[in-house]
Design an enzyme around this catalytic site. Structure first.
Site, PDB file in Angstrom:
ATOM      1  N   TRP A  64      10.840  25.338  24.335  1.00  0.00           N
ATOM      2  CA  TRP A  64      11.186  24.156  23.525  1.00  0.00           C
ATOM      3  C   TRP A  64      10.447  24.129  22.194  1.00  0.00           C
ATOM      4  O   TRP A  64      10.767  23.323  21.336  1.00  0.00           O
ATOM      5  CB  TRP A  64      10.865  22.882  24.311  1.00  0.00           C
ATOM      6  CG  TRP A  64      11.783  22.601  25.453  1.00  0.00           C
ATOM      7  CD1 TRP A  64      12.695  23.456  26.015  1.00  0.00           C
ATOM      8  CD2 TRP A  64      11.882  21.371  26.181  1.00  0.00           C
ATOM      9  NE1 TRP A  64      13.352  22.826  27.049  1.00  0.00           N
ATOM     10  CE2 TRP A  64      12.877  21.547  27.175  1.00  0.00           C
ATOM     11  CE3 TRP A  64      11.234  20.142  26.093  1.00  0.00           C
ATOM     12  CZ2 TRP A  64      13.226  20.538  28.068  1.00  0.00           C
ATOM     13  CZ3 TRP A  64      11.580  19.129  26.981  1.00  0.00           C
ATOM     14  CH2 TRP A  64      12.574  19.331  27.955  1.00  0.00           C
ATOM     15  N   GLU A  69       5.590  33.404  16.958  1.00  0.00           N
ATOM     16  CA  GLU A  69       5.161  32.305  16.065  1.00  0.00           C
ATOM     17  C   GLU A  69       3.654  32.093  16.165  1.00  0.00           C
ATOM     18  O   GLU A  69       3.002  31.723  15.190  1.00  0.00           O
ATOM     19  CB  GLU A  69       5.950  31.032  16.402  1.00  0.00           C
ATOM     20  CG  GLU A  69       7.386  31.131  15.888  1.00  0.00           C
ATOM     21  CD  GLU A  69       8.408  30.378  16.706  1.00  0.00           C
ATOM     22  OE1 GLU A  69       8.044  29.493  17.502  1.00  0.00           O
ATOM     23  OE2 GLU A  69       9.610  30.691  16.544  1.00  0.00           O
ATOM     24  N   GLY A  99      15.415  32.433  15.944  1.00  0.00           N
ATOM     25  CA  GLY A  99      15.763  31.261  15.156  1.00  0.00           C
ATOM     26  C   GLY A  99      16.539  31.576  13.886  1.00  0.00           C
ATOM     27  O   GLY A  99      16.678  30.733  13.008  1.00  0.00           O
ATOM     28  N   SER A 108      17.843  34.125  19.381  1.00  0.00           N
ATOM     29  CA  SER A 108      19.192  33.615  19.128  1.00  0.00           C
ATOM     30  C   SER A 108      20.164  33.878  20.283  1.00  0.00           C
ATOM     31  O   SER A 108      21.353  34.101  20.055  1.00  0.00           O
ATOM     32  CB  SER A 108      19.755  34.171  17.812  1.00  0.00           C
ATOM     33  OG  SER A 108      18.931  33.782  16.722  1.00  0.00           O
ATOM     34  N   GLY A 129      15.222  29.704  22.718  1.00  0.00           N
ATOM     35  CA  GLY A 129      14.631  28.666  21.872  1.00  0.00           C
ATOM     36  C   GLY A 129      15.634  27.561  21.592  1.00  0.00           C
ATOM     37  O   GLY A 129      15.845  26.656  22.396  1.00  0.00           O
ATOM     38  N   GLY A 130      16.299  27.645  20.444  1.00  0.00           N
ATOM     39  CA  GLY A 130      17.208  26.594  19.995  1.00  0.00           C
ATOM     40  C   GLY A 130      18.204  26.118  21.049  1.00  0.00           C
ATOM     41  O   GLY A 130      18.382  24.905  21.246  1.00  0.00           O
TER      42      GLY A 130
END
Ligand code: PGA
Length: 254
Positions: A14, A100, A176, A216, A237-238
């Site tokens: 998240w 990240e 991302g 992605s 992720g997204g």
């Protein structure tokens, strides 16, 4: 051992999204959609959501993870969270070495290894992230980079401890960005990671380890990626922030 015998695992990362109220809502939406999952389901939520997530997922098939932990058991490390603290809360998994963290917070292969050791010692199950940046892919050194990240992160880890570890191959240029590695690119590097594991721990350990792809991944490309022989799951992720999308990826893993 073939792909069918490895545990497929779909994990949501998240990142810095959703406070506790939004987390509770998203989990309530996800639970009925994920309950018939044929694969492992994990959500890795911000620290402040962990308690909420643990409560909300009780009795469900959704497992809870954090997104990092510190390497020390305790001490003067302002704002940090130890693996033992996470364990005490009831957390099961922890993402380590996410790009990240490496990119914005100066984490290195050595500190990733220290965190991984701490997580294992505390009884957490690490999701270890490795992956090359675009420049490295263009220079043709993806395999070398991923091999090095994997080997350093796993220093001092035994074959027995490997049973607790998931590895996520995440090409940094695909995170991302909407750019996904092709299924063949993902499969090739996941296969190279499996080769490293075979060298370090032997064939059977390498064949038993779950290796995810991340970057992605979404409902539209999940089936093709997850169908590859070395891709045993996804770190999302997204698309993990929308219950319907995350559930669609979970179902693509079956
Ligand atoms: P993304 O993120 O799915 O939004 O690309 C993946 C990750 O960083 O784990």
């Amino acid at each position: 051992m073939k792909k069918e015998c490895r545990a497929a695992v779909i994990a949501g990362n998240w990142k810095m999204n959703c406070g506790p109220a939004a987390a509770a809502k998203l989990i309530e939406e996800l639970k009925p959609l994920a309950e018939d999952a044929d694969c492992g389901v994990i959500i890795c939520v911000p620290f402040v959501d962990l308690q909420t997530a643990i409560e909300a997922t009780k009795g469900s098939n959704i497992h809870v993870g954090a997104q990092n932990c510190h390497w020390a058991e305790s001490g003067a490390f302002t704002a940090e969270i130890s693996a033992g603290m996470l364990k005490e809360l009831g957390v099961e998994y922890v993402i380590l070495g996410h790009s990240e963290r490496r990119q914005y917070f100066g984490e290195t292969d050595v500190t990733v290894n220290q965190r991984l050791r701490a997580a294992l010692n505390a009884g957490l199950k690490p999701i270890l992230c490795v992956g090359e940046v675009l420049e490295q892919r263009e220079q043709g050194v993806t395999e070398e980079i991923v091999r090095m990240q994997t080997k350093i992160a796993l220093q001092g880890v035994t074959a027995e401890e490997m049973k607790q570890i998931i590895i996520a191959y995440e090409p940094v240029w695909a995170i991302g960005t909407g750019k996904t590695a092709t299924a063949d690119q993902a499969d090739e590097v996941c296969g190279q990671i499996r080769k490293v594991l075979a060298q370090l721990y032997g064939e059977s350990c390498a064949e038993a380890t779950t290796i995810q792809y991340g970057g992605s991944m979404k409902p539209a490309n999940a089936k093709e990626l997850l169908g590859k022989v070395h891709v045993d799951g996804g770190l999302i992720g997204g698309a993990a922030l929308k219950a319907a999308d995350f559930a669609a990826i979970i179902h693509a893993a079956q």
